[in-house]
Design an enzyme around this catalytic site. Structure first.
Site, short mmCIF file in Angstrom:
data_model
loop_
_atom_site.label_atom_id
_atom_site.label_comp_id
_atom_site.label_asym_id
_atom_site.label_seq_id
_atom_site.Cartn_x
_atom_site.Cartn_y
_atom_site.Cartn_z
CG ASP A 32 -31.15 -4.26 -4.64
OD1 ASP A 32 -30.07 -4.77 -4.30
OD2 ASP A 32 -31.95 -4.82 -5.44
CE1 TYR A 37 -34.61 -7.43 -10.24
CE2 TYR A 37 -34.17 -5.41 -9.02
CZ TYR A 37 -34.24 -6.79 -9.07
OH TYR A 37 -33.97 -7.52 -7.94
CE LYS A 62 -30.48 -7.75 -7.06
NZ LYS A 62 -30.83 -6.40 -7.08
CG HIS A 95 -29.80 -10.99 -10.39
ND1 HIS A 95 -30.50 -10.03 -11.07
CD2 HIS A 95 -30.59 -11.35 -9.36
CE1 HIS A 95 -31.66 -9.82 -10.47
NE2 HIS A 95 -31.74 -10.62 -9.44
CG LEU A 177 -42.30 -7.03 3.89
CD1 LEU A 177 -43.06 -5.77 3.49
CD2 LEU A 177 -42.27 -7.18 5.41
CB ILE A 215 -33.84 -4.28 -0.41
CG1 ILE A 215 -33.73 -5.79 -0.73
CG2 ILE A 215 -32.47 -3.69 -0.19
CD1 ILE A 215 -33.04 -6.06 -2.07
#
Length: 261
Positions: A32, A37, A62, A95, A177, A215
C-alpha cells in the site's frame, strides 16, 4: 485482496526499495502506497526486481487531494501508474474526502471510469465518514470496495465499521498499531505473554479476527516478518473483549470532517 498488507507511509523513497523488497521476501504480496508519500517510484523498483509474478501482487495507491476532480483524477492516476511502472493497479483510493474542496463526487466518477476501462481492478476510498460515503452512494454506479480508515484499539470507529459492513464495503485499518502507542497497554502485554507472541502480533490478530484488512508498516526486517506471522494462534473471546475495552477516542491522525490537505 490479502488480509495482511505492507504499508510504506513515511518511508523515504530511497529507502522504500529495500524495505518493500524485505517485505516481499518475507511473504507479503499486498503493498500500500500513495502519491503523497513520495515513494511510488521506490515501491515500483522493488516490485520490478522482486521476481514475483505481477498476478500474485496486490498493489494499492491513493489519489492526493490536490488531484481531485474528474480530469485531474485521471491525470493523477496516470502519474501514479507511471511512477510504479505498472500497467494497472489492483486498488485505487481517494485518499481523503477533503470536504472543503467538495470534489470527491466528481473524483469518484473518474475512478468509476478507470474501473470500467479495466485500468484498476477495484476502487475505494480512504478516511471517509459514513455521511460522506452516503453522499457517494446516492449517485455512485459502483460501490466502494474498501474504506481505509485509522483504526486500532484506541480508536475503533465502530459506527464507521458498521456502516461499511451494512453496505458491503470492506474496512481496512491504517495505523493498525496506533504507531506503537497501544503496545505497552497492560492488557495487550498480558495477552502477548499468555500466547508467547509480541504485543504487535496480538493487536494485528485482534484486527484479523474481526474481519479487517491491516497494513502494518515497519522498516525493521525482524518486525516485518513478525507482523506477517499472525496466523498460527487465535485470541479467545475474553482476549478480544480486553482489547476492545481499550477504546478511548485516541485518534493519531487528522479528522476527516476537518482535514483538507
Amino acid at each position: 485482496m490479502p488480509q495482511i498488507g505492507f504499508g510504506v507511509f513515511q518511508v523515504p523513497d530511497d529507502e522504500t526499495t529495500a524495505t518493500v523488497a524485505a517485505a516481499l521476501e518475507s511473504g507479503y504480496r499486498s503493498v500500500d502506497t500513495a502519491a503523497v508519500y513520495g515513494n511510488e517510484a521506490g515501491t515500483g523498483r522493488a516490485l520490478a526486481a522482486s521476481g514475483v509474478p505481477r498476478e500474485e501482487l496486490f498493489v494499492t495507491s491513493k489519489l492526493w487531494n490536490t488531484d481531485q476532480g474528474y480530469d485531474a483524477t485521471l491525470a493523477g492516476f496516470d502519474t501514479s501508474l507511471d511512477r510504479l511502472g505498472l500497467d494497472y493497479l489492483d486498488l485505487f483510493l481517494i485518499h481523503w474526502p477533503a470536504p472543503a474542496l467538495d470534489r470527491y463526487v466528481d473524483t469518484w466518477r473518474a475512478l468509476e471510469r478507470l474501473y470500467t476501462d479495466g485500468r484498476v481492478r477495484a476502487i475505494g476510498v480512504s478516511n471517509f465518514l459514513p455521511e460522506q460515503l452516503q453522499r457517494l452512494l446516492d449517485t455512485a454506479a459502483v460501490v466502494p470496495a474498501v474504506n481505509q480508515i485509522e483504526l486500532h484499539p484506541a480508536l475503533q470507529q465502530r459506527g464507521a465499521v458498521e456502516f461499511n459492513r451494512a453496505h458491503g464495503i470492506v474496512t481496512e485499518a491504517w495505523s493498525p498499531l496506533a504507531q506503537g502507542a497501544v503496545l505497552a497497554e497492560p492488557a495487550v502485554v498480558r495477552i502477548a505473554e499468555a500466547h508467547g507472541r509480541t504485543p504487535a502480533q496480538v493487536v494485528l490478530r485482534w484486527h484479523l479476527q474481526q474481519g479487517r484488512i491491516v497494513i502494518p508498516k515497519s522498516v525493521t526486517p525482524t518486525r516485518i516478518r513478525e507482523n506477517l506471522d499472525i496466523l498460527g494462534f487465535s485470541l479467545s473471546a475474553t482476549d478480544l473483549a480486553a482489547v476492545d475495552a481499550l477504546e478511548c477516542d485516541g485518534r493519531t491522525g487528522p479528522h476527516p470532517a476537518e482535514f483538507n490537505g
